[in-house]
Design a protein around this motif. Sequence first.
Motif, mmCIF file in Angstrom:
data_model
loop_
_atom_site.group_PDB
_atom_site.id
_atom_site.type_symbol
_atom_site.label_atom_id
_atom_site.label_comp_id
_atom_site.label_asym_id
_atom_site.label_seq_id
_atom_site.Cartn_x
_atom_site.Cartn_y
_atom_site.Cartn_z
ATOM 1 N N MET A 1 3.661 -14.677 -10.397
ATOM 2 C CA MET A 1 4.395 -14.310 -9.072
ATOM 3 C C MET A 1 3.837 -13.417 -8.260
ATOM 4 O O MET A 1 2.976 -12.558 -8.572
ATOM 5 N N LYS A 2 3.912 -13.776 -6.957
ATOM 6 C CA LYS A 2 3.442 -13.120 -5.719
ATOM 7 C C LYS A 2 3.830 -11.820 -5.654
ATOM 8 O O LYS A 2 4.861 -11.570 -6.019
ATOM 9 N N HIS A 3 2.877 -10.801 -5.060
ATOM 10 C CA HIS A 3 3.014 -9.133 -5.128
ATOM 11 C C HIS A 3 4.087 -9.248 -3.633
ATOM 12 O O HIS A 3 3.863 -10.061 -2.708
ATOM 13 N N GLY A 4 5.031 -8.453 -3.889
ATOM 14 C CA GLY A 4 5.597 -8.087 -2.557
ATOM 15 C C GLY A 4 5.071 -7.291 -1.665
ATOM 16 O O GLY A 4 4.063 -6.611 -1.842
ATOM 17 N N THR A 5 5.357 -7.118 -0.487
ATOM 18 C CA THR A 5 5.154 -6.361 0.577
ATOM 19 C C THR A 5 6.030 -5.420 0.987
ATOM 20 O O THR A 5 7.054 -5.321 0.798
ATOM 21 N N ARG A 6 5.699 -4.116 1.802
ATOM 22 C CA ARG A 6 6.458 -3.294 2.168
ATOM 23 C C ARG A 6 7.422 -3.818 3.345
ATOM 24 O O ARG A 6 6.888 -4.788 3.941
ATOM 25 N N LEU A 7 8.453 -3.025 3.428
ATOM 26 C CA LEU A 7 9.418 -3.613 4.441
ATOM 27 C C LEU A 7 9.037 -2.830 5.855
ATOM 28 O O LEU A 7 8.406 -1.817 5.947
ATOM 29 N N THR A 8 9.331 -3.544 7.098
ATOM 30 C CA THR A 8 9.010 -3.027 8.374
ATOM 31 C C THR A 8 10.163 -2.192 8.589
ATOM 32 O O THR A 8 11.387 -2.009 7.901
ATOM 33 N N LEU A 9 10.241 -1.268 9.466
ATOM 34 C CA LEU A 9 11.273 -0.277 9.949
ATOM 35 C C LEU A 9 12.536 -1.070 10.276
ATOM 36 O O LEU A 9 13.514 -0.614 9.909
ATOM 37 N N LYS A 10 12.346 -2.067 10.956
ATOM 38 C CA LYS A 10 13.460 -2.722 11.332
ATOM 39 C C LYS A 10 14.219 -3.296 10.130
ATOM 40 O O LYS A 10 15.474 -3.490 10.154
#
Length: 51
Positions: A1-10
Amino acid sequence: MKHGTRLTLKEKKHLTSYSINPDNWLVSKRDGDMLTLRHRLTDEVKHIPKP
């Protein structure tokens, strides 16, 4: 499974409107008009519309 990324402020503000704690979620896919979120600890998957 691909790693997740952080959320943007929006995206963080958008998740709080759905009563979801943005500190516990990562974005695994930004596809068209949907965001696929993955929980950091439980690997639960949610799909919500993009802001």
